[in-house]
Design a protein around this motif. Sequence first.
Motif, mmCIF file in Angstrom:
data_model
loop_
_atom_site.group_PDB
_atom_site.id
_atom_site.type_symbol
_atom_site.label_atom_id
_atom_site.label_comp_id
_atom_site.label_asym_id
_atom_site.label_seq_id
_atom_site.Cartn_x
_atom_site.Cartn_y
_atom_site.Cartn_z
ATOM 1 N N SER A 196 0.807 -1.218 0.000
ATOM 2 C CA SER A 196 0.000 0.000 0.000
ATOM 3 C C SER A 196 0.838 1.264 0.000
ATOM 4 O O SER A 196 0.343 2.343 -0.235
ATOM 5 N N ASN A 238 -6.937 -9.437 0.692
ATOM 6 C CA ASN A 238 -6.083 -8.272 0.940
ATOM 7 C C ASN A 238 -5.297 -8.375 2.244
ATOM 8 O O ASN A 238 -4.318 -7.651 2.438
ATOM 9 N N ALA A 240 -2.132 -10.281 -1.436
ATOM 10 C CA ALA A 240 -2.469 -8.856 -1.462
ATOM 11 C C ALA A 240 -1.587 -8.104 -2.447
ATOM 12 O O ALA A 240 -0.372 -8.258 -2.452
ATOM 13 N N ASP A 267 -6.471 -5.753 -5.697
ATOM 14 C CA ASP A 267 -7.424 -4.842 -5.069
ATOM 15 C C ASP A 267 -8.160 -3.992 -6.095
ATOM 16 O O ASP A 267 -9.394 -3.884 -6.063
#
Length: 540
Positions: free
Chosen positions: A194, A460, A465, A470
Amino acid sequence: GKLGRYPPWPGKIVNPPKDLKKPRGKKCFFVKFFGTEDHAWIKVEQLKPYHPHKEEMIKINKGKRFQQAVDAVEEFLRKNKGKDQASSHNSSEEKNRRNSSEERGKQSAGEEKRKASLSEGKSKKGTGEGKKRVSSVSSERGSKSPLKRAQDQSPRKRGRPPKDEKDLTIPESSTVKRVMTGTVAGFKWPPSVSEPVKDSDPHFHHFLLSQTEKPTVCYQAITKKLKVCEEETGSTSIQAADSTAVNGSITPTDKKIGFLGLGLMGSGIVSNLLKMGHTVTVWNRTAEKCDLFIQEGARLGRTPAEVVSTCDITFACVSDPKAAKDLVLGPSGVLQGIRPGKCYVDMSTVDADTVTELAQVIVSRGGRFLEAPVSGNQQLSNDGMLVILAAGDRGLYEDCSSCFQAMGKTSFFLGEVGNAAKMMLIVNMVQGSFMATIAEGLTLAQVTGQSQQTLLDILNQGQLASIFLDQKCQNILQGNFKPDFYLKYIQKDLRLAIALGDSVNHPTPMAAAANEVYKRAKALDQSDNDMSAVYRAYIH
């Protein structure tokens, strides 16, 4: 701020001030960090050798301050290199010293306890540059061994002597400065998906495929422009030469750039070339797509032949093998504009036979050829975050350096023409198969009464992930199939990858199964939607 928030950072072990007491408990070294005035006690288990982890850390840390710190490390090494070489000019004495120190190592197991973890990981470069070594620190929580010995097994370059055993011991009383890199406990290694991978101070990486007489392959990353040097072994390695301006922007090549094909990928590429100050002439089969770029400062080319004849380097990015051939061999095509010294870079994803044929006809006219298909999508193209796979004329690859920096985050040079095409098809085969599997899982969840959103939340939180997972799942759940990567093109890539497997009699059953699902999606009129619309092939 708290040290626990610091990322990996280059520094060197120094002698602490006399009035500063060493912390009790685990063994640690006093560290001065490069590029800052910070000092800290760093535990032995948090040390990592600099060279084996340098590229990993450069990928993690994109800021200017970190780059300045790395530059300071390299400057430190350069200044001390001459001294170290002068002190080790007598190779026979070095050999005798090694032999005697190895004997001492066998006789005294207690010596091992005096070896600090930062010196256990030998530099990948294995240059024997003396006692000034660069190391890094990692916060591997719960790890009992201070440093993995995997680096010790990395082969040295031929013709280079191994380091003196003495150099690998670091008694606490030593006054010799050691260079290392520090991170403190609490740092995640590597960062989570992320985290942003590119900020206002981008650091572009080239990777060069270097093949020696041995069948091993090594990638060496460098930042910014390439400076290639030939080693004694006959293999090729890269040294970094920073080409950024003071503000971190790219210095554009003064060569005239042409670009043919303004589709999903080409549009973002041209926009970034223009933003970074390149002189670009554009052409597209449907001319109205050129208008926006002319407003941004591009010049208009009437035909592919005209673009090639008026530009130094011409890029092309079209849909498939037939389009790539027509662009070169058709009326007023690329080939008609080629004369000695003209450069052509084909960024289309095609098969190896097609790109080899195009390379031959270009070179036969005295032109230079590079294949450079890109891994990414429309969003990554717009953001200048593509991954470029190049093969062919390596000099041309280097000439394209500023262009590749403008359009991408990473570039790989893979050797002879055809290699990039094969690698690109394999990458897209994996991506296309994965996309079909995601769609299969989401639809199976739906028909068995499970929440699709919960499935995504679970995925996720697991090892699968990724940004790709996503984004594609979110788009499916929102019913948004606006093309980021056309479904018809991923099906084309799967078809070509299956053919590649056929050519070497290698089974590709997963790709073959995925291909059938995409073909069904095409029959359901999903060709011009995003690849995630393969989801609709599973709806009863």
